[in-house]
Enzyme design. Sequence first.
Site, mmCIF file in Angstrom:
data_model
loop_
_atom_site.group_PDB
_atom_site.id
_atom_site.type_symbol
_atom_site.label_atom_id
_atom_site.label_comp_id
_atom_site.label_asym_id
_atom_site.label_seq_id
_atom_site.Cartn_x
_atom_site.Cartn_y
_atom_site.Cartn_z
ATOM 1 N N LYS A 70 0.742 -0.909 0.246
ATOM 2 C CA LYS A 70 -0.427 0.419 0.288
ATOM 3 C C LYS A 70 1.088 0.884 -0.247
ATOM 4 O O LYS A 70 1.787 0.764 1.205
ATOM 5 C CB LYS A 70 -0.540 0.513 1.378
ATOM 6 C CG LYS A 70 -1.675 1.322 1.254
ATOM 7 C CD LYS A 70 -2.333 1.295 2.391
ATOM 8 C CE LYS A 70 -3.050 2.536 3.030
ATOM 9 N NZ LYS A 70 -4.258 2.455 4.246
ATOM 10 N N ASP A 102 -2.494 9.903 3.393
ATOM 11 C CA ASP A 102 -4.126 9.623 3.353
ATOM 12 C C ASP A 102 -4.457 10.706 4.551
ATOM 13 O O ASP A 102 -4.393 10.899 5.609
ATOM 14 C CB ASP A 102 -3.816 8.774 4.982
ATOM 15 C CG ASP A 102 -5.403 7.891 4.301
ATOM 16 O OD1 ASP A 102 -6.706 8.990 4.113
ATOM 17 O OD2 ASP A 102 -5.933 7.017 5.170
ATOM 18 N N LYS A 135 -10.233 13.254 8.271
ATOM 19 C CA LYS A 135 -9.509 13.165 9.157
ATOM 20 C C LYS A 135 -9.361 14.070 10.372
ATOM 21 O O LYS A 135 -9.221 14.857 9.583
ATOM 22 C CB LYS A 135 -8.096 12.409 9.246
ATOM 23 C CG LYS A 135 -7.829 10.606 8.502
ATOM 24 C CD LYS A 135 -6.656 10.269 8.604
ATOM 25 C CE LYS A 135 -6.271 8.936 8.426
ATOM 26 N NZ LYS A 135 -7.298 7.608 8.646
ATOM 27 N N ASP A 191 -12.143 7.626 3.701
ATOM 28 C CA ASP A 191 -11.061 6.865 4.467
ATOM 29 C C ASP A 191 -10.546 5.610 4.796
ATOM 30 O O ASP A 191 -9.380 4.995 5.139
ATOM 31 C CB ASP A 191 -11.325 7.395 5.678
ATOM 32 C CG ASP A 191 -9.645 7.487 7.365
ATOM 33 O OD1 ASP A 191 -9.074 7.625 6.039
ATOM 34 O OD2 ASP A 191 -9.729 8.041 8.383
ATOM 35 N N ARG A 211 -7.438 -0.457 1.110
ATOM 36 C CA ARG A 211 -7.983 -1.884 0.530
ATOM 37 C C ARG A 211 -8.300 -1.332 -1.188
ATOM 38 O O ARG A 211 -8.562 -2.462 -1.599
ATOM 39 C CB ARG A 211 -8.981 -2.706 0.943
ATOM 40 C CG ARG A 211 -10.518 -1.040 1.590
ATOM 41 C CD ARG A 211 -10.895 -1.133 2.511
ATOM 42 N NE ARG A 211 -10.623 -1.045 4.069
ATOM 43 C CZ ARG A 211 -11.495 -0.748 5.264
ATOM 44 N NH1 ARG A 211 -12.763 -1.685 5.110
ATOM 45 N NH2 ARG A 211 -10.754 -0.671 6.004
HETATM 46 N N1 BES Z 1 -4.163 4.436 7.045
HETATM 47 C C1 BES Z 1 -5.245 4.221 7.848
HETATM 48 C C2 BES Z 1 -4.771 3.734 8.865
HETATM 49 C C3 BES Z 1 -3.777 3.914 9.903
HETATM 50 C C4 BES Z 1 -4.164 4.463 11.151
HETATM 51 C C5 BES Z 1 -2.069 3.720 9.610
HETATM 52 C C6 BES Z 1 -3.124 4.800 12.277
HETATM 53 C C7 BES Z 1 -1.692 4.083 10.539
HETATM 54 C C8 BES Z 1 -2.097 4.688 11.703
HETATM 55 C C9 BES Z 1 -6.706 4.077 6.995
HETATM 56 O O1 BES Z 1 -6.789 4.298 5.521
HETATM 57 C C10 BES Z 1 -7.861 3.963 8.055
HETATM 58 O O2 BES Z 1 -8.274 5.562 7.644
HETATM 59 N N2 BES Z 1 -8.402 3.501 7.819
HETATM 60 C C11 BES Z 1 -9.534 3.305 9.104
HETATM 61 C C12 BES Z 1 -11.000 3.168 8.184
HETATM 62 C C13 BES Z 1 -11.595 2.725 8.322
HETATM 63 C C14 BES Z 1 -12.557 4.279 8.147
HETATM 64 C C15 BES Z 1 -13.159 1.844 8.475
HETATM 65 C C16 BES Z 1 -9.490 3.516 10.555
HETATM 66 O O3 BES Z 1 -8.567 2.742 10.573
HETATM 67 O O4 BES Z 1 -9.739 4.446 11.402
HETATM 68 ZN ZN ZN Z 2 -4.576 5.275 4.983
HETATM 69 MN MN MN Z 3 -7.577 6.059 5.437
#
Ligand code: BES
Ligand code: ZN
Ligand code: MN
Length: 498
Positions: free
Chosen positions: A264, A269, A276, A346, A350
Amino acid sequence: MADARRLVFGPFAAPAKGVLVLFCEEGIKFGPATRKVLSATGDLVPRAAAADKFTGKSGSMLDIVAPAGLAVSRLVILGTGKAGKLKPHDFVKLGGAAMGRVPSSAGDATIFAELAGGALKPDQVAEVALGTQLRAYVFDRYKTKRKEGEEPPAKTEVTVAVANMASAQKAWAEREAVADGVVMARDLINEPANVLYPVEFARRAQALKKVGVAVEVLDVPAMKKLGMNSLLGVGQGSTHDSRVVIMRWNGGRKSDAPLAFIGKGVCFDTGGISIKPAAGMEDMKGDMAGAACVVGLMHALAARKAKVNAVGAIGLVENMPDGNAQRPGDIVKTMNGQTIEIINTDAEGRLVLADVLHYVNTKHKPRFMIDLATLTGAIIVALGQEYAGMFSNDDRLCDRLTKAGQATMERVWRMPLGPEYDKQIDSKFADMKNTGGRWGGSITAAQLLARFVGKTPWVHLDIAGTALGSPQTDINKSWSSGWGVRLLNQLVEDHYER
Ligand code: BES
Ligand code: ZN
Ligand code: MN
């Protein structure tokens, strides 16, 4: 390479300056060359040891400034515990601990690679050297000033004293490839997103050509043609174009199916329209740690001329909110024809991986696919920062990774998959949706990936906890650990080289 200091091998001899690091087994036991160099100090070491209750226990240390009888500025004695118990990774840690006693302002350093039983074997020497290099890593290219007293002397060297310089050098050449791969990954992860956007990342991956890796870059028109709409949807809100980079190392037999590593590479992000919160968002420059690991691994395999065929594939995008950004409710058609309803922009990793996994699987027919992704915050809640989450359709591959994890201390913990979780991502409007509700967030993310790997043996490693904001260890003081390069190199070394 960001060599903090030149590493050389030399004979066991008392150095004329700098820091001298010696190893001491439990019960104050030194090797013969170490005893010889210490003989000039009379009873200094036994007296200092008694005063400090130092006995050579693992992790302990005796630090003597300006030792009488030696020309060095400092004598550091590291306890190793009982040598019989030392595994390869313990030697890496010893090298790191040794380097940790040598501030860059100290100038030269000499490390005696010897235990009570005598000089370390070449492989053990190489592990010590690996530890010194990983510990010495700093990412300071954006610092224009140094604090007083932190200016390093012009040219400094770390000498690892060994019994046989030629064989140490030979063993190190292999390990150096891995060290450089880890450093490469850490550098990419630490780099800010205004510098490292997809096109620039792809450009840096081209450097692998120097070690014999074939590098192919897919631009936006190429990806459109292939139908990678799921990946492209994530990047469409950014002024930076998306890229996919395919790296190939062919060190195996022509007829052997390649191993595939997929990363990835979300260069930043923001969350997109499902933006976020501000606190901690700067860490999302590291949301490409999976891709960085794949680049570092490909470097390691190629630079040490691993006898294996490997494909590395990384999906590079920037997830930004703007007038052209993807919306919640949008439905995208992936490269393999399945449709995904976007619930939360967010949950973008995936979406990127879905297309890259399918592309690699159909185009390269790999023996297995391992993907690495900072995919979910939920995996940090579940496992903290010590283990990566492992999701898989293949028990044997999991066993092998678990063992490689124990050997390198880049550990993985298997998590469940199953039809009950898979149901959570069924959508009212499309074949699936990109989030599965509040519970089991790391699992439902993995279930989406599972829908794009067919029957190919596959492992997904969720490295959100292990790759970023890493705990300080003997072998890493950086924000990014470069997690995964050593693990996957070990897996290849143990099982897949002919
Ligand atoms: N890049 C983030 C996950 C992440 C969080 C990586 C903290 C490193 C440190 C990912 O893209 C994300 O935002 N995931 C969300 C998914 C949710 C929206 C279903 C998450 O984990 O909150
Ligand atoms: Zn991410
Ligand atoms: Mn994300």
